[in-house]
Scaffold this motif. Structure first.
Motif: not given
Lengths: 405, 414
Positions: A325, A328-329, A373, A377-378, A380-381, A384-385, A387, A390, A393
Motif C-alpha cells: 500500500q 503504491s501510494m 505501483k 497493487d497486485q 497488496g490484493a 488481502a485476499l 491467496v 505466486d 504475480v
C-alpha cells in the motif's frame, strides 16, 4: 504504542543528511549533466553511513540500524536530489539482495569489499524481454562440475558501469518456471561479462542504466546465493524492502516538488494577488500535501513493521500488505506531485530554469525502480485476499513489467 | 520516542472487543434500525452499560462517549504512555464500532457534540449543571446536541442569522436551526445566535437551550439518504426566552472573538473521529467485497480480468490505509496537545473520500448482487450512509480551505 516521532539518534542523522541534501540541491543540474555525484559529496554521504547497508543487520556486515532509519535517511537525501540515493558509493541495492538471499558470511564478505565511496554494487534482475514459451528467465545458469556457467542478457541494471560486483538472477531449473530461479555473485572482472552502452533515460540522470551481457561466465560454487528456505519468498522480501526505500525517495521528491510549488504560487501574482490565493491552485496544493503526509507515514509504518517482523513482533503478512500500500501510494503521489508542480508553474515549469520538470521526469522513472505501483497493487490484493503469493504475480517479473534494479 | 505503529495491549484488547461486538451483535440489527428510523432505547441502554463495564478510556466509545461525564479527557504523560493516548484509542474504537453501524455512534446517549463547547467554554457552574443531566439515565436516556447550521448558513458559520437580544435577565432568541443530530430528543441544545449579523464573528453568542424553554419547538424530522436510524431535526426559536445563566461562559467571555472560536474548537477533535467512522464504514464495504471476490474467483493467476479486479481492491485498501494513518496522526497530535487543525482536516477529507470510493467500488465489484440481493443489502445501506461523511463536520471543500490557510499563512480568504 502509536508514535510518529523518530529517536534522538535518528533525528541527529536526519539533520546531518539534510545538510548534505541542501548541497545536492544547489548543484542538482550539474549532477544531472555530469551523470553522477561529485566525488566529494559521494564521500560525504559515505562517511554518514549512507550507501546501502543501513538496514542490513550487523550479522550480515551491515550497520544494523533498521529499515525505519534507512527510509528516513533516503527520504531526507531525496529532498535534495531524488537521483542521489541511487548514485552513492558502497554496495547499494546489492546489500539488500545479499542480506535476503545470501548467508551471513557471503553478505559480510561482499559488504566489506564494497565498503568504500569509490566502490559500488549492482543487481541484475530484469531482461530485455519475457521468455517466449515458458515462465522464468532467459538467462541460464548451468552446472559445470562444481561451477556454474551463466549465459544471457540482463537489462535495466543501474550503476553497472561503476559496479565492482553484481547479484545476477538466472534460471537454474528451466522446468520449474519462476520457482526455478537462482542468484549468483558475479565480479566485474569475470571473463565473459560485458556492460552495454549507457541508455538514454527519461529521468534520474545521475545514475546510468545498462544491459549486462553474460557469455559463458563461470563462477564457483560459493558464488551461489541459496535464498534461504524459499528463494522466491526471500527475493520478494528483497524487492519489497528495496521498493520501500525507493518509495521513501519518492516521498522526498514529492516534498521537494511541493516546496517548489508552494514557493512559486506564493510569489507569482496574477489578477492582483498571489496565484496560491485562488481556490483551484490552493486546493491542488492541499491535495498534494495530503498525499505527501499519507505516503510519508505509510512508508515509515511499513518499515517499522519489517523491523518488528525481524524480531517476531509483527507478522510478515502485515508488513507485506502495508508495504504494498505504501509503495503504491508514494509512487502515485510522486507522479502527481511532479505533474502538479509543473502545472502550477505554468510555462515556467517546462523550462529547465526551475527544478520541477526534473522532478516530474524523475518521478516517472522512480515508479519503474524495484517495483511498479501496478505490481504493488497486485501484491497488496494477493495478501488481502489471502491467496498464495505466486511469484509470477507478486515479483516484478519481465512477464509483466520490467523494472530498474 | 521511536517510530512505531503498534497499539498498546490495552488498546488492542479494546479494539478486538469492540470489533467483535460491532460485527456480531450490532451489524445484524443495523438494517432493521435503518428501516425503523431509530434504535430501540433498550438496546442503547444495554449498549451504554456494556461499554461502561468494559471500561474503555474516557473517549473510547465514539462521539457521544467523548467526555460523557463532562470531565476533561487530559491525561498525565505517564498515564498517556500506559493508555497509548486517549484520542488514539478513541479513533481506533470509533472505526471498529462504525464497521457495525455508523448510526449507532450518533444515537448514543450523552452530551454529543454539545459536550465540547460546554466543557471548553462553560463556567464551572454551567458544566456541573448541564453535565449532571447525564449522570443518571436509569429513568430514561438523555442527549445533548449542537445547533449551529441554519437554512441559510452551513459551511459559512460566520453567516448565521438566528438573533438574540437581552431583555431583563433573559435572552430572546429568534431563528431556525437545521440538520441537528438528536436535536429533537436532546435535553439541551447548544444554540449559536448573533446579537448583530453586521458584527460577524464578534456578534456570536452560544446558549444552552433546554427542552421545554418557552418559544423553543421542534420542526420537521428529516428524511435522509442514509444514517436513517439517526435523528436529524429542525429546531424553531420563536421569541424563545433563555435565562441569562444559560449564556455559555457568561457575558465577559464575548468581549473577544471567542464566541466563534468556541464553535470551531469543537471540530479539531471531532474531525479525526468522524474520519475514523468513515474509514470504518469504508472498511466494512471493502471487506465485504474481498469476501465476495474470494468466493467467486480464483485470483492466484495473472488473468487480466482478475488482475483488474485485484487492482481495484488493492487501491481501495490502500486509500483506506492512507486515510487511517492521517487520522492516527491527527489523534496522536491531539494527545500531545499539539495544534492539529491541518492534520485533522486532512484526515477528514481523506477519510470521507476513501470511504465513499470504497463503498462505490464494493458495489461495482459485487455487481448487481451489490445493490439488490437480500444478503448484500448492507452494502446498499453503507453506500447510502457514507456520502454524508464528506459533508458534515465540514465538507471536503471546507477541509481544503482549512489546509490551504495553514499552508499559506497570509491567505485570509479566497
Amino acid at each position: 504504542m502509536i508514535d510518529f516521532e523518530p529517536t534522538e539518534e535518528q533525528a541527529l542523522m536526519v539533520t546531518a543528511v539534510s545538510q548534505l541534501a541542501s548541497k545536492l540541491r544547489e548543484r542538482i543540474r550539474q549532477t544531472e549533466r555530469d551523470h553522477g555525484l561529485p566525488a566529494e559529496l559521494r564521500l560525504a554521504a559515505f562517511e554518514m553511513g549512507l550507501g546501502g547497508g543501513v538496514a542490513v543487520p550487523e550479522s550480515h556486515g551491515g550497520a544494523g540500524l533498521g529499515l525505519v532509519t534507512a527510509v528516513l535517511l533516503d527520504e531526507t537525501l531525496a529532498v535534495g536530489d531524488p537521483a542521489a540515493p541511487f548514485a552513492l558509493g558502497g554496495p547499494g541495492a546489492l546489500a539488500g539482495a545479499l542480506h535476503e538471499l545470501g548467508t551471513p558470511a557471503q553478505a559480510s564478505e561482499w559488504l566489506g569489499k564494497l565498503s568504500s565511496a569509490d566502490r559500488c554494487g549492482a543487481v541484475a534482475w530484469s531482461e530485455p524481454r519475457a521468455h517466449a514459451t515458458r515462465a522464468g528467465f532467459c538467462t541460464t545458469a548451468t552446472r559445470s562440475g562444481d561451477d556454474w556457467v551463466l549465459s544471457g542478457v540482463k537489462a535495466f541494471v543501474l550503476n553497472a558501469d561503476r559496479a565492482d560486483a553484481f547479484v545476477v538472477f538466472a534460471q537454474v531449473d528451466e522446468a520449474a518456471g519462476w520457482a526455478g530461479i537462482g542468484a549468483f555473485i558475479v565480479e566485474r572482472a569475470a571473463t565473459g561479462l560485458t556492460v552495454g552502452e549507457r541508455k538514454v533515460t527519461l529521468g534520474l540522470d545521475a545514475v546510468g542504466a545498462f544491459d549486462l551481457k553474460l557469455d559463458g561466465v563461470k563462477v564457483g560454487p560459493a558464488a551461489r546465493l541459496a535464498g534461504g528456505e524459499d528463494f522466491c519468498r526471500s527475493a520478494l522480501r528483497f524487492f519489497v524492502k528495496e521498493a520501500l526505500k525507493v518509495s521513501a525517495r519518492a516521498v522526498g521528491l514529492s516534498q521537494a516538488a511541493f516546496d517548489a510549488s508552494l514557493e512559486y504560487v506564493t510569489n507569482r501574482r496574477a489578477f492582483g494577488k498571489p496565484i496560491g490565493h485562488f481556490q483551484a491552485v490552493a486546493f491542488t496544493l492541499a491535495d498534494r500535501a495530503m498525499d505527501l503526509e499519507a505516503a510519508r507515514h505509510m512508508v515509515r509504518r511499513s518499515a517499522s513493521l519489517w523491523d518488528a517482523a525481524a524480531t517476531g513482533a509483527a507478522s510478515e503478512r502485515d508488513a507485506l500488505l502495508a508495504s504494498a500500500q505504501a509503495v503504491s501510494m508514494s509512487l502515485e503521489g510522486a507522479m502527481r506531485a511532479g505533474d502538479d508542480a509543473v502545472q502550477l508553474h505554468g510555462g515556467a515549469g517546462f523550462m529547465r530554469d526551475y527544478p520541477v520538470e526534473k522532478y516530474m521526469r524523475d518521478a516517472k522513472q522512480l515508479g519503474l525502480c524495484s517495483m511498479t505501483k501496478e505490481q504493488a497493487d497486485q501484491l497488496g490484493a494477493a495478501v488481502a485476499l489471502g491467496v498464495a503469493l505466486d511469484p509470477a504475480v507478486v515479483l516484478p517479473t519481465p512477464d509483466l513489467q520490467a523494472v530498474f534494479t | 520516542m521511536t517510530i512505531e505503529f503498534t497499539l498498546t495491549k490495552r488498546q488492542e484488547e479494546l479494539r478486538s472487543a469492540i470489533g467483535s461486538l460491532a460485527r456480531n451483535v450490532i451489524r445484524p440489527q443495523s438494517l432493521g434500525w435503518d428501516r425503523a428510523h431509530g434504535i430501540p432505547e433498550e438496546f442503547l441502554l444495554r449498549f451504554t452499560q456494556m461499554a461502561a463495564s468494559m471500561g474503555g478510556t474516557a473517549g473510547a466509545w465514539g462521539v457521544q462517549g467523548l467526555g460523557a461525564t463532562g470531565e476533561e479527557a487530559s491525561e498525565s504523560a505517564e498515564k498517556k504512555k500506559k493508555s497509548g493516548g486517549a484520542m488514539v484509542s478513541t479513533v481506533v474504537a470509533a472505526e471498529e464500532l462504525a464497521t457495525g453501524d455508523p448510526a449507532l455512534l450518533l444515537c448514543l446517549p450523552g452530551p454529543g457534540l454539545g459536550g465540547p463547547p460546554v466543557r471548553g467554554s462553560g463556567t464551572p457552574e454551567q458544566r456541573e449543571r448541564f453535565f449532571s443531566v447525564f449522570k443518571d439515565m436509569s429513568a430514561g436516556l438523555k442527549w445533548g446536541a449542537y445547533a449551529l447550521t441554519e437554512p441559510g448558513a452551513g459551511s459559512d458559520v460566520a453567516g448565521i442569522r438566528t438573533s438574540c437580544r437581552k431583555e431583563g435577565r433573559e435572552w430572546v432568541l429568534n431563528g431556525r436551526k437545521c440538520y441537528i443530530t438528536n436535536g429533537a430528543r436532546a435535553s439541551w441544545n447548544v444554540v449559536f445566535a448573533t446579537i448583530d449579523p453586521s458584527l460577524g464573528r464578534a456578534g456570536h453568542r452560544a446558549f444552552v437551550v433546554e427542552k421545554g424553554t418557552p418559544g423553543f419547538s421542534v420542526g420537521k424530522i428529516e428524511d435522509k439518504m442514509g444514517l436513517r436510524a439517526s435523528e436529524t431535526a429542525e429546531l424553531v426559536l420563536e421569541d424563545c426566552r433563555v435565562p441569562e445563566e444559560n449564556l455559555l461562559g457568561g457575558e465577559e467571555k464575548y468581549q473577544t472573538k471567542e464566541g466563534f472560536l468556541t464553535a470551531m474548537k469543537t471540530f479539531d477533535n471531532t474531525r479525526p473521529l468522524v474520519a475514523a467512522m468513515a474509514i470504518g464504514i469504508g472498511r466494512a464495504a471493502y471487506e465485504h467485497a474481498v469476501d465476495f471476490v474470494k468466493e467467486r474467483y480464483v485470483l492466484s493467476r495473472p488473468i487480466p480480468r482478475y488482475a483488474a479486479i485485484a487492482e481495484r481492491l488493492a487501491r481501495v485498501g490502500r486509500d483506506l490505509a492512507a486515510a487511517r494513518i492521517l487520522t492516527l496522526r491527527a489523534a496522536w497530535l491531539a494527545d500531545r496537545e499539539i495544534a492539529n487543525a491541518k492534520e485533522a482536516s486532512m484526515a477528514k477529507a481523506a477519510g470521507g473520500q476513501a470511504a465513499i470510493k470504497a463503498c462505490m467500488e464494493a458495489i461495482e465489484i459485487c455487481g448487481a448482487h451489490g445493490a439488490v440481493a437480500e444478503d448484500q443489502q448492507l452494502l446498499e445501506k453503507w453506500f447510502r450512509d457514507i456520502k454524508v461523511y464528506d459533508i458534515f463536520e465540514g465538507t471536503g471543500q471546507i477541509q481544503r480551505i482549512v489546509i490551504s490557510k495553514r499552508l499559506m499563512p497570509d491567505l485570509r480568504s479566497f
